[in-house]
Write a protein that holds these residues in place. Structure first.
Motif, short mmCIF file in Angstrom:
data_model
loop_
_atom_site.label_atom_id
_atom_site.label_comp_id
_atom_site.label_asym_id
_atom_site.label_seq_id
_atom_site.Cartn_x
_atom_site.Cartn_y
_atom_site.Cartn_z
N TYR A 221 0.83 -1.20 0.00
CA TYR A 221 0.00 0.00 0.00
C TYR A 221 0.87 1.25 0.00
N LYS A 222 0.72 2.03 -1.04
CA LYS A 222 1.46 3.30 -1.17
C LYS A 222 2.94 3.16 -0.86
N THR A 282 -8.52 4.03 -2.48
CA THR A 282 -8.12 2.63 -2.30
C THR A 282 -8.48 2.23 -0.87
N GLY A 309 -1.68 3.75 6.38
CA GLY A 309 -0.88 4.73 5.64
C GLY A 309 0.30 5.20 6.44
N GLU A 310 1.35 5.59 5.71
CA GLU A 310 2.56 6.11 6.33
C GLU A 310 3.09 5.24 7.46
#
Ligand code: DGJ
Length: 334
Positions: A221-222, A282, A309-310
């Motif tokens: 993811y990302k 997403t 995230g992150e």
């Protein structure tokens, strides 16, 4: 008389358009997922796809998992297959595995956590599963089919890379590369390994994550890989944990709780992380099993969109939520 017939036809056309609009609306709009509840399929029966995994073929999702329905032949093991376009409404396709002990196993033989890969080169669908006899063999089994929901032909069992393998997980990276995740008790960790070109065997170790975790799952993811797993507490829930890495090879970060540890993953255990990439957003779905070891047919599913995230990942408190697979957007109800 003619006028009456015309009128009748007009009404029938109107009714048909209303039904069509309702069907289209249902398929396109956000759909509700209710963690922990009975999840009826198109026949009104609770979905039997425990310890499962999902693949997408075209615009259809296929969910495979252990079918533990009541009244089945106790000497056989079964895998159910369901399809859906919206991940909320599921159509029963078939029992793709109805297997008698494939080798010289005792009545306590085990088929768990089936995962299906589609091999673009051979066109075959290849199923991996945890095959065991009273949890003493620690092997994977492989079965194949020419169609996604056809009858899968059992081929063989083996220890991947010669190592013990209990819970398995499936990971397909964004570039299409297929990996098997498998828990290895003596190594006190879980392996990430590539499959051979035809997917029929496990080829090469990418990483051994040295954390005694099962129910292993990974999502990309990302730009970061997130690995998730559960502690080794049998059917009883425990605080599932996650780690991150910029490369599958590692190094992997320390494992951290995905939810307040006292909640024990809200009574569930990880089986897969499903990424839904839409036109607007997403969503990464935590797919967990809420096992009921004494009434396995009634084991429930805990699916929730993750806050991710992150380098951070959090499983929110389970609540009803809606998913729009086209937009990729999830909304948790207040
Ligand atoms: C936990 C595993 O994750 C399950 O798939 C199953 O093997 C149970 N242990 C058996 O106790």
């Amino acid at each position: 008389m003619r006028a009456e017939k015309r009128e009748l036809r007009r009404w029938m056309r109107l009714a048909a358009s209303i039904l069509w609009l309702a069907a289209v609306g249902a398929a396109a709009g956000p759909q509700t997922i209710k963690p922990g509840e009975v999840w009826p399929d198109d026949r009104g029966q609770h979905i039997q796809a425990h310890g499962g995994g999902i693949i997408k073929v075209g615009d259809i999702y296929y969910w495979f998992g252990e079918d533990r329905s009541q009244g089945l032949d106790p000497s056989k093991r079964y895998v159910g297959c369901y399809s859906s376009k919206d991940l909320a409404n599921w159509t029963f396709r078939s029992r793709v595995i109805q297997l008698s002990a494939p080798e010289d196993f005792s009545p306590r033989w085990v088929l768990e956590r089936p995962k299906v890969y589609h091999n673009a080169k051979t066109g075959q669908f290849v199923m991996y599963m945890h095959i065991d006899d009273a949890y003493r063999l620690a092997r994977v089994g492989v079965a194949v089919s020419n169609t996604v929901d056809g009858e899968y032909r059992y081929l063989k069992s083996f220890r991947p890379l010669g190592q013990e393998s209990r819970d398995i997980g499936q990971f397909i990276d964004d570039d299409g590369a297929a990996y098997l995740i498998f828990e290895d008790r003596p190594a006190k960790g879980f392996h990430i390994a590539t499959l051979s070109e035809d997917y029929l065997t496990v080829e090469k170790e990418v990483c051994l994550i040295r954390a005694p975790l099962e129910g292993g799952a990974i999502v990309h993811y990302k730009g970061l890989y997130y690995a998730i797993g559960s502690a080794l507490t049998g059917w009883a829930p425990n605080p599932n944990k996650y780690a991150t890495a910029t490369r599958l090879e590692g190094p992997w970060s320390e494992f951290q709780d995905i939810a307040p540890p006292e909640m024990k993953t809200y009574g569930s255990q990880s089986t897969m992380l499903l990424k839904v990439v839409g036109t607007k957003a997403t969503t990464v779905i935590f797919m967990g099993d809420m096992w009921k070891p004494k009434t396995q047919w009634d084991s429930r599913y805990l699916w929730m969109p993750l806050e991710i995230g992150e380098g951070k990942l959090r499983l929110p408190e389970p609540k009803e939520w809606t998913l729009d697979v086209v937009a990729g957007e999830a909304v948790v109800k207040k």
